[in-house]
Motif scaffolding. Structure first.
Motif, short mmCIF file in Angstrom:
data_model
loop_
_atom_site.label_atom_id
_atom_site.label_comp_id
_atom_site.label_asym_id
_atom_site.label_seq_id
_atom_site.Cartn_x
_atom_site.Cartn_y
_atom_site.Cartn_z
N LYS A 5 79.47 -11.60 38.77
CA LYS A 5 79.64 -11.35 40.20
C LYS A 5 80.76 -12.21 40.75
CE LYS A 5 74.84 -9.96 40.88
NZ LYS A 5 73.57 -10.20 41.61
N GLN A 6 81.67 -11.59 41.47
CA GLN A 6 82.87 -12.26 41.96
C GLN A 6 82.95 -12.19 43.47
OE1 GLN A 6 86.41 -10.98 39.90
NE2 GLN A 6 87.80 -12.01 41.32
N SER A 7 83.41 -13.29 44.08
CA SER A 7 83.60 -13.32 45.54
C SER A 7 84.73 -14.29 45.89
CB SER A 7 82.31 -13.77 46.23
OG SER A 7 81.98 -15.09 45.84
N PRO A 8 85.42 -14.08 47.02
CA PRO A 8 85.26 -12.95 47.94
C PRO A 8 85.97 -11.70 47.43
CG PRO A 8 87.03 -14.34 48.70
CD PRO A 8 86.48 -15.00 47.47
N GLN A 9 85.78 -10.61 48.10
CA GLN A 9 86.45 -9.37 47.72
C GLN A 9 87.93 -9.43 48.08
OE1 GLN A 9 84.67 -5.93 49.55
NE2 GLN A 9 85.50 -4.54 48.04
N SER A 10 88.24 -10.09 49.21
CA SER A 10 89.62 -10.27 49.61
C SER A 10 89.79 -11.64 50.23
CB SER A 10 90.07 -9.16 50.58
OG SER A 10 89.32 -9.22 51.76
N LEU A 11 91.02 -12.13 50.22
CA LEU A 11 91.29 -13.50 50.65
C LEU A 11 92.71 -13.57 51.20
CD1 LEU A 11 90.28 -16.48 50.64
CD2 LEU A 11 91.18 -16.65 48.31
N ILE A 12 92.83 -14.16 52.39
CA ILE A 12 94.16 -14.37 52.97
C ILE A 12 94.36 -15.87 53.13
CG2 ILE A 12 95.66 -13.97 54.95
CD1 ILE A 12 94.11 -11.40 55.49
N VAL A 13 95.47 -16.36 52.58
CA VAL A 13 95.76 -17.79 52.57
C VAL A 13 97.20 -17.99 53.05
CG1 VAL A 13 96.03 -19.81 51.08
CG2 VAL A 13 94.13 -18.24 50.71
N GLN A 14 97.41 -19.07 53.77
CA GLN A 14 98.77 -19.40 54.19
C GLN A 14 99.53 -20.05 53.03
OE1 GLN A 14 100.16 -18.63 57.23
NE2 GLN A 14 98.23 -17.51 57.53
N LYS A 15 100.83 -19.83 53.03
CA LYS A 15 101.68 -20.47 52.02
C LYS A 15 101.44 -21.96 51.99
CE LYS A 15 106.54 -21.20 50.81
NZ LYS A 15 107.95 -20.94 51.19
N GLY A 16 101.27 -22.50 50.77
CA GLY A 16 101.02 -23.92 50.61
C GLY A 16 99.54 -24.29 50.61
N GLY A 17 98.70 -23.35 50.96
CA GLY A 17 97.26 -23.61 50.99
C GLY A 17 96.59 -23.46 49.62
N ILE A 18 95.29 -23.69 49.61
CA ILE A 18 94.51 -23.59 48.37
C ILE A 18 93.71 -22.29 48.40
CG2 ILE A 18 92.75 -24.63 46.91
CD1 ILE A 18 93.46 -27.33 48.19
N SER A 19 93.83 -21.49 47.34
CA SER A 19 93.04 -20.26 47.20
C SER A 19 91.89 -20.55 46.24
CB SER A 19 93.90 -19.13 46.65
OG SER A 19 95.06 -18.93 47.44
N ILE A 20 90.68 -20.16 46.63
CA ILE A 20 89.51 -20.40 45.79
C ILE A 20 88.75 -19.10 45.61
CG2 ILE A 20 87.36 -21.68 45.51
CD1 ILE A 20 88.54 -23.84 47.34
N ILE A 21 88.52 -18.74 44.36
CA ILE A 21 87.78 -17.52 44.01
C ILE A 21 86.62 -17.93 43.12
CG2 ILE A 21 87.90 -15.22 43.00
CD1 ILE A 21 90.96 -15.38 43.41
N ASN A 22 85.45 -17.39 43.41
CA ASN A 22 84.23 -17.80 42.70
C ASN A 22 83.63 -16.67 41.88
OD1 ASN A 22 84.02 -20.50 43.99
ND2 ASN A 22 83.79 -19.26 45.84
#
Lengths: 113, 114
Positions: A5-22
């Motif tokens: 099971k994966q989340s989130p389905q979609s993600l919006i991040v600003q340039k330079g930020g940290i993206s986290i997918i679980n």
């Protein structure tokens, strides 16, 4: 027991930020956990992978964190860039028995400039 | 350059028609796989082959058939029994069948119903 099971389905991040997918899995026989990156109209490409005998693996701006007791693992993208905008899939497989990958449902990441 | 070639890139199927998707690899990999990708559902395994002349059903094999007569080729036939064939089909290969081997993917075939 084959689900990932994966989340989130979609993600919006600003340039330079940290993206986290679980991701979370149920089958304790899984012992290989890769992450794939897919751009539109292309096949997925292996990004980074981890075995359950380590809790973290880092390659450049990409890090996998693994929690065996919780049966969870996550992808962190540091200093996210617009070129990272893609769909990311977690997956899991077994070394023996049925060894084909079981994929999560994917996360569409958009990094805004 | 070594890689996986899928053809055609786009394919249209008429009602009651069987269609065959091609997958060729020049990586000298033992194992090959077919996945189906639908929006919001990730990749689901259709069939996989660990060695020439051997293949196994995946999670959604109904309405599909495969053959593995040569190491480099793993064609997928979408039969008329597959009632909802519209999807993006991905072929992959790995050096050996072991589960910790990276899978290399082709760029897919998009199948639609006319």
């Amino acid at each position: 027991q084959q689900q990932v099971k994966q989340s989130p389905q979609s993600l919006i991040v600003q340039k330079g930020g940290i993206s986290i997918i679980n991701c979370a899995y149920e089958n304790t026989a899984f012992d290989y956990f890769p992450w794939y990156q897919q751009f539109p109209g292309k096949g997925p490409a292996l990004l980074i992978a981890i075995r359950p005998d380590v809790s973290e693996k880092k390659e450049g701006r990409f890090t996998i964190s693994f929690n065996k007791s919780a049966k969870q693992f996550s992808l962190h993208i540091m200093d996210s860039q617009p070129g990272d905008s893609a769909t990311y899939f977690c997956a899991a497989s077994r070394y023996t028995g049925r060894r084909a990958l079981t994929f999560g449902s994917g996360t569409r990441l958009q990094v805004q400039p | 350059d070594g890689g996986i070639t899928q053809s055609p890139k786009y394919l249209f199927r008429k009602e009651g028609q069987n269609v065959t998707l091609s997958c060729e690899q020049n990586l000298n990999h033992d194992a090959m796989y077919w996945y189906r990708q639908d929006p919001g559902q990730g990749l689901r395994l259709i069939y996989y082959s660990q060695i020439v002349n051997d293949f196994q059903k995946g999670d959604i094999a109904e309405g599909y058939s495969v053959s593995r007569e040569k190491k480099e080729s793993f064609p997928l036939t979408v039969t008329s029994a597959q009632k909802n064939p519209t999807a993006f089909y991905l072929c992959a290969s790995s050096r050996t069948p072991e589960g910790n081997q990276p899978q290399h993917f082709g760029d897919g075939t998009r199948l639609s119903i006319l």
